[in-house]
Design a protein around this motif. Structure first.
Motif, PDB file in Angstrom:
ATOM      1  N   ALA A  22      60.536 -26.909 -12.002  1.00  0.00           N
ATOM      2  CA  ALA A  22      61.646 -27.677 -11.460  1.00  0.00           C
ATOM      3  C   ALA A  22      61.240 -29.137 -11.345  1.00  0.00           C
ATOM      4  CB  ALA A  22      62.021 -27.125 -10.086  1.00  0.00           C
ATOM      5  N   PRO A  23      62.184 -30.060 -11.464  1.00  0.00           N
ATOM      6  CA  PRO A  23      61.854 -31.476 -11.355  1.00  0.00           C
ATOM      7  C   PRO A  23      61.169 -31.765 -10.027  1.00  0.00           C
ATOM      8  CG  PRO A  23      64.104 -31.179 -12.122  1.00  0.00           C
ATOM      9  CD  PRO A  23      63.617 -29.834 -11.714  1.00  0.00           C
ATOM     10  N   PRO A  24      60.096 -32.570 -10.044  1.00  0.00           N
ATOM     11  CA  PRO A  24      59.392 -32.874  -8.804  1.00  0.00           C
ATOM     12  C   PRO A  24      60.273 -33.681  -7.870  1.00  0.00           C
ATOM     13  CG  PRO A  24      58.575 -34.227 -10.620  1.00  0.00           C
ATOM     14  CD  PRO A  24      59.481 -33.192 -11.219  1.00  0.00           C
ATOM     15  N   ALA A  25      59.903 -33.653  -6.587  1.00  0.00           N
ATOM     16  CA  ALA A  25      60.726 -34.311  -5.579  1.00  0.00           C
ATOM     17  C   ALA A  25      60.794 -35.819  -5.796  1.00  0.00           C
ATOM     18  CB  ALA A  25      60.174 -34.000  -4.187  1.00  0.00           C
ATOM     19  N   HIS A  26      59.701 -36.421  -6.288  1.00  0.00           N
ATOM     20  CA  HIS A  26      59.697 -37.873  -6.470  1.00  0.00           C
ATOM     21  C   HIS A  26      59.397 -38.196  -7.929  1.00  0.00           C
ATOM     22  CE1 HIS A  26      59.194 -42.122  -5.384  1.00  0.00           C
ATOM     23  NE2 HIS A  26      58.292 -42.109  -6.345  1.00  0.00           N
ATOM     24  N   THR A  27      60.358 -38.716  -8.636  1.00  0.00           N
ATOM     25  CA  THR A  27      60.141 -39.171 -10.001  1.00  0.00           C
ATOM     26  C   THR A  27      60.816 -40.523 -10.180  1.00  0.00           C
ATOM     27  OG1 THR A  27      62.138 -38.102 -10.840  1.00  0.00           O
ATOM     28  CG2 THR A  27      60.084 -36.829 -10.936  1.00  0.00           C
ATOM     29  N   VAL A  28      60.291 -41.281 -11.123  1.00  0.00           N
ATOM     30  CA  VAL A  28      60.877 -42.563 -11.508  1.00  0.00           C
ATOM     31  C   VAL A  28      61.062 -42.546 -13.010  1.00  0.00           C
ATOM     32  CG1 VAL A  28      60.470 -45.047 -11.686  1.00  0.00           C
ATOM     33  CG2 VAL A  28      59.862 -43.841  -9.591  1.00  0.00           C
ATOM     34  N   THR A  29      62.237 -42.919 -13.481  1.00  0.00           N
ATOM     35  CA  THR A  29      62.493 -43.058 -14.911  1.00  0.00           C
ATOM     36  C   THR A  29      63.078 -44.444 -15.139  1.00  0.00           C
ATOM     37  OG1 THR A  29      62.934 -40.694 -15.116  1.00  0.00           O
ATOM     38  CG2 THR A  29      63.660 -42.094 -16.930  1.00  0.00           C
ATOM     39  N   GLU A  30      62.335 -45.270 -15.863  1.00  0.00           N
ATOM     40  CA  GLU A  30      62.763 -46.648 -16.075  1.00  0.00           C
ATOM     41  C   GLU A  30      62.795 -46.982 -17.561  1.00  0.00           C
ATOM     42  OE1 GLU A  30      61.173 -48.656 -11.906  1.00  0.00           O
ATOM     43  OE2 GLU A  30      60.184 -49.162 -13.807  1.00  0.00           O
ATOM     44  N   ARG A  31      63.754 -47.802 -17.932  1.00  0.00           N
ATOM     45  CA  ARG A  31      63.866 -48.309 -19.304  1.00  0.00           C
ATOM     46  C   ARG A  31      63.652 -49.813 -19.274  1.00  0.00           C
ATOM     47  NH1 ARG A  31      68.387 -50.633 -21.618  1.00  0.00           N
ATOM     48  NH2 ARG A  31      68.335 -50.817 -23.902  1.00  0.00           N
ATOM     49  N   ASN A  32      62.613 -50.256 -19.969  1.00  0.00           N
ATOM     50  CA  ASN A  32      62.285 -51.682 -20.042  1.00  0.00           C
ATOM     51  C   ASN A  32      62.157 -52.318 -18.657  1.00  0.00           C
ATOM     52  OD1 ASN A  32      62.371 -51.441 -22.823  1.00  0.00           O
ATOM     53  ND2 ASN A  32      64.477 -52.184 -22.983  1.00  0.00           N
ATOM     54  N   GLY A  33      61.541 -51.573 -17.739  1.00  0.00           N
ATOM     55  CA  GLY A  33      61.224 -52.135 -16.447  1.00  0.00           C
ATOM     56  C   GLY A  33      62.289 -52.026 -15.382  1.00  0.00           C
ATOM     57  N   ARG A  34      63.373 -51.316 -15.633  1.00  0.00           N
ATOM     58  CA  ARG A  34      64.394 -51.121 -14.599  1.00  0.00           C
ATOM     59  C   ARG A  34      64.895 -49.691 -14.668  1.00  0.00           C
ATOM     60  NH1 ARG A  34      69.208 -50.982 -17.068  1.00  0.00           N
ATOM     61  NH2 ARG A  34      69.473 -52.016 -19.086  1.00  0.00           N
ATOM     62  N   ALA A  35      65.539 -49.231 -13.588  1.00  0.00           N
ATOM     63  CA  ALA A  35      65.992 -47.846 -13.516  1.00  0.00           C
ATOM     64  C   ALA A  35      66.891 -47.516 -14.700  1.00  0.00           C
ATOM     65  CB  ALA A  35      66.733 -47.612 -12.208  1.00  0.00           C
ATOM     66  N   THR A  37      69.762 -45.611 -16.716  1.00  0.00           N
ATOM     67  CA  THR A  37      71.039 -44.961 -16.388  1.00  0.00           C
ATOM     68  C   THR A  37      71.224 -43.727 -17.253  1.00  0.00           C
ATOM     69  OG1 THR A  37      72.306 -46.185 -18.047  1.00  0.00           O
ATOM     70  CG2 THR A  37      72.007 -47.238 -15.883  1.00  0.00           C
ATOM     71  N   ALA A  38      72.136 -42.872 -16.826  1.00  0.00           N
ATOM     72  CA  ALA A  38      72.437 -41.671 -17.610  1.00  0.00           C
ATOM     73  C   ALA A  38      72.940 -42.050 -18.998  1.00  0.00           C
ATOM     74  CB  ALA A  38      73.476 -40.825 -16.882  1.00  0.00           C
ATOM     75  N   GLY A  39      73.733 -43.118 -19.085  1.00  0.00           N
ATOM     76  CA  GLY A  39      74.245 -43.549 -20.380  1.00  0.00           C
ATOM     77  C   GLY A  39      73.150 -44.008 -21.319  1.00  0.00           C
ATOM     78  N   GLU A  40      72.098 -44.624 -20.757  1.00  0.00           N
ATOM     79  CA  GLU A  40      70.982 -45.077 -21.592  1.00  0.00           C
ATOM     80  C   GLU A  40      70.106 -43.910 -22.033  1.00  0.00           C
ATOM     81  OE1 GLU A  40      70.313 -49.538 -19.679  1.00  0.00           O
ATOM     82  OE2 GLU A  40      69.350 -47.777 -18.772  1.00  0.00           O
ATOM     83  N   LEU A  41      70.001 -42.898 -21.176  1.00  0.00           N
ATOM     84  CA  LEU A  41      69.140 -41.763 -21.489  1.00  0.00           C
ATOM     85  C   LEU A  41      69.800 -40.770 -22.435  1.00  0.00           C
ATOM     86  CD1 LEU A  41      67.614 -41.040 -17.973  1.00  0.00           C
ATOM     87  CD2 LEU A  41      66.504 -42.156 -19.919  1.00  0.00           C
ATOM     88  N   ALA A  42      71.130 -40.681 -22.381  1.00  0.00           N
ATOM     89  CA  ALA A  42      71.839 -39.667 -23.171  1.00  0.00           C
ATOM     90  C   ALA A  42      71.506 -39.723 -24.656  1.00  0.00           C
ATOM     91  CB  ALA A  42      73.347 -39.787 -22.941  1.00  0.00           C
ATOM     92  N   PRO A  43      71.500 -40.909 -25.315  1.00  0.00           N
ATOM     93  CA  PRO A  43      71.191 -40.925 -26.747  1.00  0.00           C
ATOM     94  C   PRO A  43      69.759 -40.511 -27.062  1.00  0.00           C
ATOM     95  CG  PRO A  43      72.269 -42.957 -26.066  1.00  0.00           C
ATOM     96  CD  PRO A  43      71.867 -42.240 -24.816  1.00  0.00           C
TER      97      PRO A  43
END
Length: 290
Positions: A22-35, A37-43
């Motif tokens: 299961a996904p861990p309680a604390h994760t960070v996913t950033e694109r080019n240094g910022r959080a 978005t779902a729209g950026e991750l979808a492709p």
């Protein structure tokens, strides 16, 4: 990105290969240094033309940072024809670390915004996706490895979308092993599914010669062994050579050594001094701030 995360936290079973959790309680996913978005991750969810490096962060610092930067730089040039500047890569990594605890696992993935099945133009700069999760240290072992005839495409690049790694892992487990080790077309042992291999001849560390990914942990251990004055050499190793060896381990970003007690049908002796030596060499590498 379509890759099994080879560097997520390991399972509690000392002999089992890592499985999805299961996904861990604390994760960070950033694109080019910022959080991101779902729209950026979808492709990216089904994309497979990218490369990455996996890092264990301790006290907010990293061992072998120069090796990780070189890996990302050279792989980007190979796949995209250009690379992000090191200072920008470091800034993206640093931003992700600032959002998490002092000890964590980090995966930095570089991809082209043009996507797959497209040749990006000369102005298309690679982008970076950084994900963090709980710190990991790998299974306790000892492990048994099934041998499989397989050669990775672009073996020197840590690229994503490698279905064979998980496929052969699953096959190995079904056969009663913990993981799989690869044999090239010449019958030489190269690497394991998500691991480098290292052997012990009783006096020196032996590194297998074949086309493979040179791991960052492997690079750290090799240079620290040299500084410690420990003998080491490279040689071709086939299954027929295993009975003459005095120990074997696998290593990756999790750990500089997990004991291997069997490869194929050949049992290998326990070598606690060899394992301790590798861990001591790894710990001798200084932690570096980003």
């Amino acid at each position: 990105m379509s890759t099994a995360d080879a560097h997520a936290a390991p399972t509690a079973d000392a002999h089992a290969a890592p499985t999805a959790e299961a996904p861990p309680a604390h994760t960070v996913t950033e694109r080019n240094g910022r959080a991101a978005t779902a729209g950026e991750l979808a492709p990216l969810a089904f994309a497979g033309y990218a490369h990455f490096t996996a890092i264990q962060v301790r006290d907010g610092r990293v061992r072998g940072l120069d090796l990780h930067l070189e890996r990302l730089r050279s792989a980007s040039v190979e796949l995209f024809g250009r690379a992000l500047p090191d200072d920008r890569v470091r800034s993206f990594l640093r931003t992700a670390l600032e959002a998490g605890p002092a000890d964590l696992s980090l995966t930095a993935t570089v991809y082209s915004p043009a996507g797959e099945f497209t040749v990006a133009g000369p102005d298309a700069e690679p982008e970076m996706l950084v994900r963090t999760g709980p710190a990991a240290s790998g299974p306790k072992g000892p492990l048994s490895l099934a041998t499989v005839e397989y050669e990775r495409v672009l073996p020197a690049v840590k690229h994503v979308g490698e279905v064979a790694k998980t496929y052969y892992l699953r096959q190995a487990v079904e056969r009663g092993f913990d993981d799989a080790a690869f044999l090239d077309r010449r019958g030489r042992l190269s690497e394991a599914s998500i691991w480098n291999l290292a052997f012990w001849d009783g006096d020196a560390v032996v590194w297998p010669v074949a086309e493979m990914l040179g791991g960052t942990t492997m690079g750290v251990v090799r240079r620290q062994l040299e500084r410690l004055g420990v003998p080491q050499y490279d040689r071709e190793i086939t299954p027929a050579d295993l009975p003459e060896l005095a120990g074997a381990v696998v290593m990756n970003s999790w750990t500089p050594g997990v004991a291997v007690h069997r490869i194929g049908s050949t049992a290998l002796p326990a070598a606690p001094s060899f394992l301790e030596l590798l861990h001591r060499a790894y710990q001798a590498e200084p932690l570096t701030s980003l």
